[in-house]
Design an enzyme around this catalytic site. Sequence first.
Site, PDB file in Angstrom:
ATOM      1  CG  ASP A   6      -1.737   0.886   1.298  1.00 36.59           C
ATOM      2  OD1 ASP A   6      -2.214   1.417   0.547  1.00 36.59           O
ATOM      3  OD2 ASP A   6      -2.206   1.345   2.376  1.00 36.59           O
ATOM      4  N   GLY A   8       1.284   5.270  -0.416  1.00 40.58           N
ATOM      5  CA  GLY A   8       1.232   6.232   0.235  1.00 40.58           C
ATOM      6  C   GLY A   8       2.031   7.518  -0.442  1.00 40.58           C
ATOM      7  CE  LYS A  13      -0.340   2.911   6.684  1.00 45.63           C
ATOM      8  NZ  LYS A  13      -1.661   2.585   7.343  1.00 45.63           N
ATOM      9  CE1 TYR A  83     -18.843   5.022  -4.078  1.00 44.60           C
ATOM     10  CE2 TYR A  83     -17.771   6.085  -6.137  1.00 44.60           C
ATOM     11  CZ  TYR A  83     -18.112   6.488  -4.394  1.00 44.60           C
ATOM     12  OH  TYR A  83     -18.182   7.483  -3.744  1.00 44.60           O
ATOM     13  CB  VAL A  91      -6.879   1.637  -4.835  1.00 40.51           C
ATOM     14  CG1 VAL A  91      -7.616   1.651  -6.607  1.00 40.51           C
ATOM     15  CG2 VAL A  91      -6.739   2.521  -4.737  1.00 40.51           C
ATOM     16  CG  ASP A  92      -7.661   4.660   0.066  1.00 40.10           C
ATOM     17  OD1 ASP A  92      -8.513   4.513  -0.859  1.00 40.10           O
ATOM     18  OD2 ASP A  92      -7.529   5.756   0.937  1.00 40.10           O
ATOM     19  CG  ASP A 113      -9.385   4.040   6.378  1.00 35.45           C
ATOM     20  OD1 ASP A 113      -8.723   4.361   7.179  1.00 35.45           O
ATOM     21  OD2 ASP A 113      -9.235   3.120   5.403  1.00 35.45           O
ATOM     22  CB  THR A 168      -9.506  30.304  21.853  1.00 38.06           C
ATOM     23  OG1 THR A 168     -10.233  31.547  22.205  1.00 38.06           O
ATOM     24  CG2 THR A 168      -9.754  30.210  20.328  1.00 38.06           C
TER      25      THR A 168
END
EC number: 2.7.1.33
Length: 237
Positions: A6, A8, A13, A83, A91-92, A113, A168
């Site tokens: 995976d 990113g 990963k 979908y 794709v994730d 997620d 604040t």
Amino acid sequence: MNLAIDMGNSRIKVGFFESGSLVRESIFSDLPEIGEAVKGQEVQHVIVSSVRKTPEKLSAVVPLTGKQIQFSSQTPVPLQNAYATPHTLGVDRLAAAVGASYLFPGQNCLVIDAGTCITYDLVEAAGIYQGGNISPGLNMRYQAMHTFTGKLPLLSGTKLPLRPGKTTEQAMQGGVLYGLVAEVEGIIQHYERQYKSLTVVLCGGDAPFFESTVKARIFVIPELVLIGLNRILEYNV
């Protein structure tokens, strides 16, 4: 051994799978590091999910005895995809949905997620991916308040402040954190009204925060996307 990769924007990963089971998960900064990690081991098949350009010849750094699959909207998956615009679907999101369906077969699953954005995706018990929702993630909300105002500071963190906020900073933290908890609980309740039985599966970098604050039965599976990628790999080879 099979690899699920995976990629990113800042890190990679990798899940190492033996006989369909995840035996190790590691994080790398580039592909040559993966090559070093598997040196001397036999890698059969690889699936790559990437938000950046992937070298066509991954085998140059990771010697393969089988196939390399570049996961995209055109890749066959073991779910019916309802979908309306599958070419725009991350794709994730789809990999996580496949992972949930694989781990909880025959169950209606809501996959949350909690990453840069928070995605909510529904997989029906019959194995039909129905889509879901996308909203700004925790740090994105902090960033937005700082970016689009003249005086609000840039904050971070997941420690719940006093209610009502007395400063604040506390007011901003409370708005982000309590607002997110209310959002997640509200969406879970919405789907629980729609489905008599619902399994909620949570992954992503901010999953620990929601695991400790959301009042709902949740299965936290950090490696869900990698599990889904490996299931897609097995489905295709």
